[in-house]
Design a protein around this motif. Structure first.
Motif, PDB file in Angstrom:
ATOM      1  N   GLY A  78       0.809  -1.214   0.000  1.00 15.75           N
ATOM      2  CA  GLY A  78       0.000   0.000   0.000  1.00 15.75           C
ATOM      3  C   GLY A  78       0.841   1.261   0.000  1.00 15.75           C
ATOM      4  N   LYS A  79       0.155   2.384   0.204  1.00 13.70           N
ATOM      5  CA  LYS A  79       0.827   3.684   0.186  1.00 13.70           C
ATOM      6  C   LYS A  79       1.732   3.831   1.399  1.00 13.70           C
ATOM      7  CE  LYS A  79      -2.457   6.316  -2.503  1.00 13.70           C
ATOM      8  NZ  LYS A  79      -2.921   7.675  -2.725  1.00 13.70           N
ATOM      9  N   LEU A  80       2.843   4.549   1.198  1.00 11.19           N
ATOM     10  CA  LEU A  80       3.811   4.713   2.280  1.00 11.19           C
ATOM     11  C   LEU A  80       3.801   6.111   2.883  1.00 11.19           C
ATOM     12  CD1 LEU A  80       6.788   2.728   0.760  1.00 11.19           C
ATOM     13  CD2 LEU A  80       5.017   1.934   2.317  1.00 11.19           C
ATOM     14  N   GLY A  81       3.283   7.090   2.153  1.00  9.85           N
ATOM     15  CA  GLY A  81       3.235   8.444   2.697  1.00  9.85           C
ATOM     16  C   GLY A  81       4.593   9.107   2.805  1.00  9.85           C
ATOM     17  N   ILE A  82       5.480   8.753   1.878  1.00 12.49           N
ATOM     18  CA  ILE A  82       6.816   9.362   1.857  1.00 12.49           C
ATOM     19  C   ILE A  82       6.893  10.288   0.653  1.00 12.49           C
ATOM     20  CG2 ILE A  82       9.294   8.911   1.635  1.00 12.49           C
ATOM     21  CD1 ILE A  82       8.763   6.133   2.692  1.00 12.49           C
ATOM     22  N   ILE A  83       7.482  11.464   0.849  1.00 17.45           N
ATOM     23  CA  ILE A  83       7.663  12.400  -0.262  1.00 17.45           C
ATOM     24  C   ILE A  83       9.143  12.449  -0.590  1.00 17.45           C
ATOM     25  CG2 ILE A  83       7.364  14.784  -1.010  1.00 17.45           C
ATOM     26  CD1 ILE A  83       5.128  14.780   1.343  1.00 17.45           C
ATOM     27  N   LEU A  84       9.456  12.215  -1.862  1.00 14.79           N
ATOM     28  CA  LEU A  84      10.852  12.209  -2.305  1.00 14.79           C
ATOM     29  C   LEU A  84      11.142  13.439  -3.146  1.00 14.79           C
ATOM     30  CD1 LEU A  84      11.321   8.503  -3.500  1.00 14.79           C
ATOM     31  CD2 LEU A  84      12.017   9.511  -1.332  1.00 14.79           C
ATOM     32  N   ALA A  85      12.410  13.817  -3.176  1.00 11.24           N
ATOM     33  CA  ALA A  85      12.855  14.897  -4.053  1.00 11.24           C
ATOM     34  C   ALA A  85      14.151  14.461  -4.712  1.00 11.24           C
ATOM     35  CB  ALA A  85      13.083  16.177  -3.249  1.00 11.24           C
ATOM     36  N   ASN A  86      14.368  14.924  -5.951  1.00 10.39           N
ATOM     37  CA  ASN A  86      15.650  14.675  -6.600  1.00 10.39           C
ATOM     38  C   ASN A  86      16.713  15.483  -5.877  1.00 10.39           C
ATOM     39  OD1 ASN A  86      14.806  12.952  -8.788  1.00 10.39           O
ATOM     40  ND2 ASN A  86      13.829  14.734  -9.692  1.00 10.39           N
ATOM     41  N   LYS A  87      17.875  14.883  -5.688  1.00 12.33           N
ATOM     42  CA  LYS A  87      18.971  15.618  -5.060  1.00 12.33           C
ATOM     43  C   LYS A  87      19.470  16.666  -6.046  1.00 12.33           C
ATOM     44  CE  LYS A  87      21.830  14.204  -2.176  1.00 12.33           C
ATOM     45  NZ  LYS A  87      23.129  13.742  -1.727  1.00 12.33           N
ATOM     46  N   ALA A  88      19.654  17.871  -5.550  1.00 12.40           N
ATOM     47  CA  ALA A  88      20.080  18.960  -6.428  1.00 12.40           C
ATOM     48  C   ALA A  88      21.554  18.825  -6.810  1.00 12.40           C
ATOM     49  CB  ALA A  88      19.858  20.299  -5.730  1.00 12.40           C
ATOM     50  N   ASP A  89      22.374  18.339  -5.887  1.00 13.03           N
ATOM     51  CA  ASP A  89      23.823  18.372  -6.099  1.00 13.03           C
ATOM     52  C   ASP A  89      24.392  17.097  -6.700  1.00 13.03           C
ATOM     53  OD1 ASP A  89      23.160  16.926  -3.869  1.00 13.03           O
ATOM     54  OD2 ASP A  89      24.884  17.556  -2.693  1.00 13.03           O
ATOM     55  N   SER A  90      23.601  16.038  -6.758  1.00 14.97           N
ATOM     56  CA  SER A  90      24.138  14.779  -7.287  1.00 14.97           C
ATOM     57  C   SER A  90      22.981  13.888  -7.701  1.00 14.97           C
ATOM     58  CB  SER A  90      24.969  14.078  -6.205  1.00 14.97           C
ATOM     59  OG  SER A  90      24.153  13.753  -5.111  1.00 14.97           O
ATOM     60  N   LYS A  91      23.323  12.724  -8.244  1.00 15.67           N
ATOM     61  CA  LYS A  91      22.286  11.781  -8.634  1.00 15.67           C
ATOM     62  C   LYS A  91      21.633  11.200  -7.390  1.00 15.67           C
ATOM     63  CE  LYS A  91      23.443  10.344 -13.261  1.00 15.67           C
ATOM     64  NZ  LYS A  91      22.412  11.192 -13.841  1.00 15.67           N
ATOM     65  N   GLY A  92      20.440  10.671  -7.577  1.00 14.62           N
ATOM     66  CA  GLY A  92      19.756  10.030  -6.468  1.00 14.62           C
ATOM     67  C   GLY A  92      18.654  10.906  -5.905  1.00 14.62           C
ATOM     68  N   THR A  93      17.952  10.353  -4.933  1.00 16.41           N
ATOM     69  CA  THR A  93      16.829  11.072  -4.339  1.00 16.41           C
ATOM     70  C   THR A  93      16.998  11.115  -2.837  1.00 16.41           C
ATOM     71  OG1 THR A  93      15.582   9.042  -4.165  1.00 16.41           O
ATOM     72  CG2 THR A  93      15.219  10.341  -6.136  1.00 16.41           C
ATOM     73  N   VAL A  94      16.272  12.022  -2.238  1.00 18.72           N
ATOM     74  CA  VAL A  94      16.297  12.171  -0.790  1.00 18.72           C
ATOM     75  C   VAL A  94      14.850  12.267  -0.317  1.00 18.72           C
ATOM     76  CG1 VAL A  94      16.448  14.689  -0.887  1.00 18.72           C
ATOM     77  CG2 VAL A  94      17.379  13.492   1.085  1.00 18.72           C
ATOM     78  N   VAL A  95      14.596  11.778   0.878  1.00 11.62           N
ATOM     79  CA  VAL A  95      13.264  11.906   1.468  1.00 11.62           C
ATOM     80  C   VAL A  95      13.109  13.361   1.894  1.00 11.62           C
ATOM     81  CG1 VAL A  95      11.764  11.179   3.364  1.00 11.62           C
ATOM     82  CG2 VAL A  95      13.256   9.503   2.248  1.00 11.62           C
ATOM     83  N   SER A  96      12.128  14.050   1.318  1.00 11.26           N
ATOM     84  CA  SER A  96      11.945  15.458   1.679  1.00 11.26           C
ATOM     85  C   SER A  96      10.818  15.632   2.680  1.00 11.26           C
ATOM     86  CB  SER A  96      11.679  16.306   0.442  1.00 11.26           C
ATOM     87  OG  SER A  96      10.476  15.916  -0.170  1.00 11.26           O
ATOM     88  N   GLY A  97       9.972  14.627   2.817  1.00 11.74           N
ATOM     89  CA  GLY A  97       8.894  14.724   3.789  1.00 11.74           C
ATOM     90  C   GLY A  97       8.298  13.366   4.092  1.00 11.74           C
ATOM     91  N   VAL A  98       7.765  13.235   5.280  1.00 12.73           N
ATOM     92  CA  VAL A  98       7.078  12.010   5.686  1.00 12.73           C
ATOM     93  C   VAL A  98       5.742  12.439   6.291  1.00 12.73           C
ATOM     94  CG1 VAL A  98       7.165   9.933   7.121  1.00 12.73           C
ATOM     95  CG2 VAL A  98       9.284  10.869   6.175  1.00 12.73           C
TER      96      VAL A  98
END
Length: 142
Positions: free
Chosen positions: A47-67
């Motif tokens: 099911g849904k996880l309720g995590i908000i991701l954002a692309n990392k500005a300085d490098s490849k990959g993503t970071v959790v920006s909100g929960v």
């Protein structure tokens, strides 16, 4: 007069040299803090996880920006954490949309997320830093 302005010039360059060397330890400290990230495995239920991701500005990959407070993972994942693998598949260099696609494909199943957690004292303004690039990990309408 000429001599005193020369010595003032000397003291200015000494000051800038001092500030430069005092900046170095903080930069060193910052990089050692990054190595204190710990790798954890988080079981994500179907099911849904309720995590908000954002692309990392300085490098490849993503970071959790909100929960979301309603998130099943609210106690386990925090803003600033990085999801680096899903069920053992390396996603550390993927974009938000690529990770969202994988999560949606596996949404009916329990998933194992490998997460690099950030030491909590390092998190200050992550939500502001990533506000412009916020994407919900949950596909719309599902």
């Amino acid at each position: 007069q000429g001599r005193s302005s020369g010595s003032a010039g000397g003291s200015v360059s000494a000051t800038s040299r001092t500030s430069r060397s005092s900046r170095t330890p903080s930069a060193t400290r910052r990089s050692s803090a990054i190595t204190k990230r710990s790798k954890i495995s988080v079981m994500a239920p179907p099911g849904k996880l309720g995590i908000i991701l954002a692309n990392k500005a300085d490098s490849k990959g993503t970071v959790v920006s909100g929960v979301r407070t309603s998130s099943v993972l609210a106690e386990k994942i925090s803003p600033g954490d990085r999801i680096i693998a899903i069920d053992g598949e390396d996603v550390s260099r993927m974009t938000v949309s690529e990770i969202t696609t994988i999560m949606a494909r596996k949404s009916e199943f329990e998933r194992t997320l490998t997460v690099l957690t950030t030491p909590k004292h390092m998190i200050r303004n992550h939500s502001e830093a990533y506000a412009a690039a916020n994407h919900s990990i949950d596909p719309e309408g599902s």
